[in-house]
Design an enzyme around this catalytic site. Sequence first.
Site, short mmCIF file in Angstrom:
data_model
loop_
_atom_site.label_atom_id
_atom_site.label_comp_id
_atom_site.label_asym_id
_atom_site.label_seq_id
_atom_site.Cartn_x
_atom_site.Cartn_y
_atom_site.Cartn_z
N LYS A 49 0.84 -1.20 0.00
CA LYS A 49 0.00 0.00 0.00
C LYS A 49 0.87 1.25 0.00
O LYS A 49 0.59 2.22 -0.72
CB LYS A 49 -0.91 0.00 1.22
N ALA A 69 -1.10 0.95 6.54
CA ALA A 69 -1.31 -0.09 7.56
C ALA A 69 -2.36 -1.08 7.09
O ALA A 69 -3.18 -0.79 6.22
CB ALA A 69 -1.75 0.55 8.88
N ASP A 70 -2.31 -2.26 7.68
CA ASP A 70 -3.30 -3.30 7.40
C ASP A 70 -3.50 -4.10 8.68
O ASP A 70 -2.52 -4.45 9.36
CB ASP A 70 -2.85 -4.21 6.27
N THR A 71 -4.75 -4.39 9.02
CA THR A 71 -5.07 -5.10 10.26
C THR A 71 -5.85 -6.36 9.96
O THR A 71 -6.73 -6.37 9.10
CB THR A 71 -5.89 -4.19 11.20
N GLY A 107 0.03 -4.56 10.50
CA GLY A 107 1.28 -4.28 9.82
C GLY A 107 1.33 -2.80 9.48
O GLY A 107 0.33 -2.23 9.03
#
Length: 207
Positions: A49, A69-71, A107
Amino acid sequence: MYLASQSPRRRQLLEEAGFSLTVVPAGIDETRRDDETPTHLVERLACQKAEATRASLEGTAAEGVLLAADTIVWTEDGDMLGKPEDESAARAMLHELSGRTHHVSTGVCLMQLGPAAAARGSRSFVETTRVSFFALTDEQIDAYVASGEPMDKAGAYGIQGRGRILVSGIEGDWANVVGLPIARVVRELEALLGTQGLVARCLGAAG
């Protein structure tokens, strides 16, 4: 700061820490690769991203820091729970989490933008929090799904909203479950920028 995310929760956490934001969401293929662990997945997606957003800003006057970010929510069995596609999927996720402990991993990728960005580099990391749920009845699950809150959240619950009533305990960073481990983000930014005092400035801005 450029935020490669449309999440209102991430935006709120960053703004409360005193950051001025420009939102530039990134669209990427988020398909999980074979044998990819939850923590590897969220770090890879955050970095992809960030890179996609950096590329979209090429040729502009963008300068500063980019955050992506990624959750993901994942169980002790390794099942990964993203955002539910519909109410039926939300109910299934909540039944799976009921009475159990699960993990929430975010992340994060931080990247500098501007003329000297290539020399400054980037940093990425993963933060994981353990969350335990009370045993939930069908009535409780149906009521929560009917509220609409689960529908845009990984794991089908929001700990910052009504979903906090589901939680019997937490081990780790609460903000990470919301969507961004802001305390660690600020410290990683200090390391990336090679500066001191950012934590103190954020504390003053938040107060």
